[in-house]
Design an enzyme around this catalytic site. Sequence first.
Site, PDB file in Angstrom:
ATOM      1  N   HIS A 305       0.855  -1.190   0.000  1.00 32.24           N
ATOM      2  CA  HIS A 305       0.000   0.000   0.000  1.00 32.24           C
ATOM      3  C   HIS A 305       0.885   1.231   0.000  1.00 32.24           C
ATOM      4  O   HIS A 305       1.952   1.244   0.613  1.00 32.24           O
ATOM      5  CB  HIS A 305      -0.894   0.028   1.254  1.00 32.24           C
ATOM      6  CG  HIS A 305      -2.074   0.934   1.120  1.00 32.24           C
ATOM      7  ND1 HIS A 305      -1.995   2.282   1.360  1.00 32.24           N
ATOM      8  CD2 HIS A 305      -3.349   0.680   0.749  1.00 32.24           C
ATOM      9  CE1 HIS A 305      -3.184   2.823   1.146  1.00 32.24           C
ATOM     10  NE2 HIS A 305      -4.030   1.879   0.774  1.00 32.24           N
ATOM     11  N   ASP A 362      -7.943  -5.285  -0.154  1.00 35.44           N
ATOM     12  CA  ASP A 362      -8.386  -6.128  -1.278  1.00 35.44           C
ATOM     13  C   ASP A 362      -8.000  -7.594  -1.131  1.00 35.44           C
ATOM     14  O   ASP A 362      -8.406  -8.414  -1.962  1.00 35.44           O
ATOM     15  CB  ASP A 362      -7.782  -5.578  -2.578  1.00 35.44           C
ATOM     16  CG  ASP A 362      -8.331  -4.213  -2.891  1.00 35.44           C
ATOM     17  OD1 ASP A 362      -7.541  -3.284  -3.127  1.00 35.44           O
ATOM     18  OD2 ASP A 362      -9.573  -4.059  -2.841  1.00 35.44           O
TER      19      ASP A 362
END
Length: 427
Positions: A305, A362
């Site tokens: 991320h 996700d």
Amino acid sequence: MGDTAKLTAGGGDYEFPVKSGTLGPDVVDIGKMYGKTGMFTYDPGFTSTASCDSGLTFIDGEEGVLLHRGYPIGQLAEHSSFMEVSYLMLNGELPSQDELDLFTYTITRHTMLHDQLRQFYQGFRRDAHPMAIMCGVVGALSAFYHDSTDISDPEHRKISSHRLIAKMPTIAAMAYKYSIGQPMMQPDNRLSYTGNFLRMTFGVPAEEYEVVPAVEKALDRIFILHADHEQNASTSTVRLAGSSGANPFACIAAGIACLWGPAHGGANEAALNMLHEIGTPDKIPEYIARAKNKDDPFRLMGFGHRVYKNYDPRATVMQKTVREVFDALKVNDPVFEVALQLEEMALNDDYFIEKKLFPNVDFYSGVILSAIGFPTEMFTALFALARTVGWVAQWNEMISDPGQRIGRPRQLYTGPTERDYVPITQR
Ligand code: SDX
């Protein structure tokens, strides 16, 4: 005089004001930098750039903290509902029961689509990706709501916001129905926001559809986890589109387009496809090796991320939700075991430890959505459905900022210097 940042460059010494927020890093206000120094700042990918002031969402990537209007995501996921979080994002405070009831009533009564919009779907191939349909249909909404596109009018902004939040489930469900050749379902406003979406997606006109409470709760929680996330790529797209004065439907369609990318919202679909491709735990080392191989473009989807250099707090809730859905539906998809072992191995591998790569929102979401019955192509459409609340709240915050101006970044030019045109006969 507050703190300042000093810069020595191009033979000059300059000072820029430092601004502090309520949480997080201070910022150096370089708005006057070009005027003072004749130089631009340079930050492709905006890794060190704050593009705006915002009071909506705070992320501490090092600590894995996510707050919406100050409330920790874990508490909202545990105790709140997507309608309540939507109210919170739009209005800044948790609602009273009456306020929540009125808000829910208002949203519920905007769930239907103009009947001509249903024809719009006929123009797509049956196998069109749902995100292609979402981009098209949401952009087309501006052709139906001329009564609410004056963005300078707070009432227009309010009704457009409500229409977008209310209609996304209907648009997404209709995209799914269209792709499988089943009749599109009209909303049933006796149901909850999320229950309505489940029925429009999985129900058929030929029989009653029973909403499973545990699934409704799990999906509602997934919507909360996806509602907003500071100035991510799609939110920044919505803000930039909105800064030109474009109508809210066009801005949200732009956000949907950006979210579709596999590096962003498309990662949930890519992550589940990756888990299926791995297939069994014994194949995991091969894929971890590929993810570490500089010459291999493969990356672990659902991992890493830009901001989180710790565990994404949304992934923590997501992992817990997998078991709840499996128990409620009495299913047990072996791909969950692959995901758990992949996470375990990656988090104990020096490459991932050194680069601070953790599962993100996700990584597990696809396992849950697949267990509920959604095809992988619908995963990002669900992300867009939920993120519409954040996009709309961020758009409203920007538009109502009196200092708002059109966003217009500059560049470091690396092309040819000036030269004269050469007639084709002399080339
Ligand atoms: C979302 O911004 C948001 O808030 C987004 C989001 C939201 O709610 O809006 O949180 C939703 O988009 C989550 C992210 C979903 N995307 C994925 O899961 C795709 C896989 N992840 C990566 O592509 C990547 O981690 C990004 C895109 C998420 C972040 O990319 P960055 O910040 O540009 O980091 P990077 O690509 O520079 O990576 C840093 C290093 C690199 O190695 P070096 O060049 O330093 O040697 O880490 C490596 C990368 O190669 N790396 C990975 C990796 N992610 C980064 N290596 C293997 N697998 C990965 N997943």
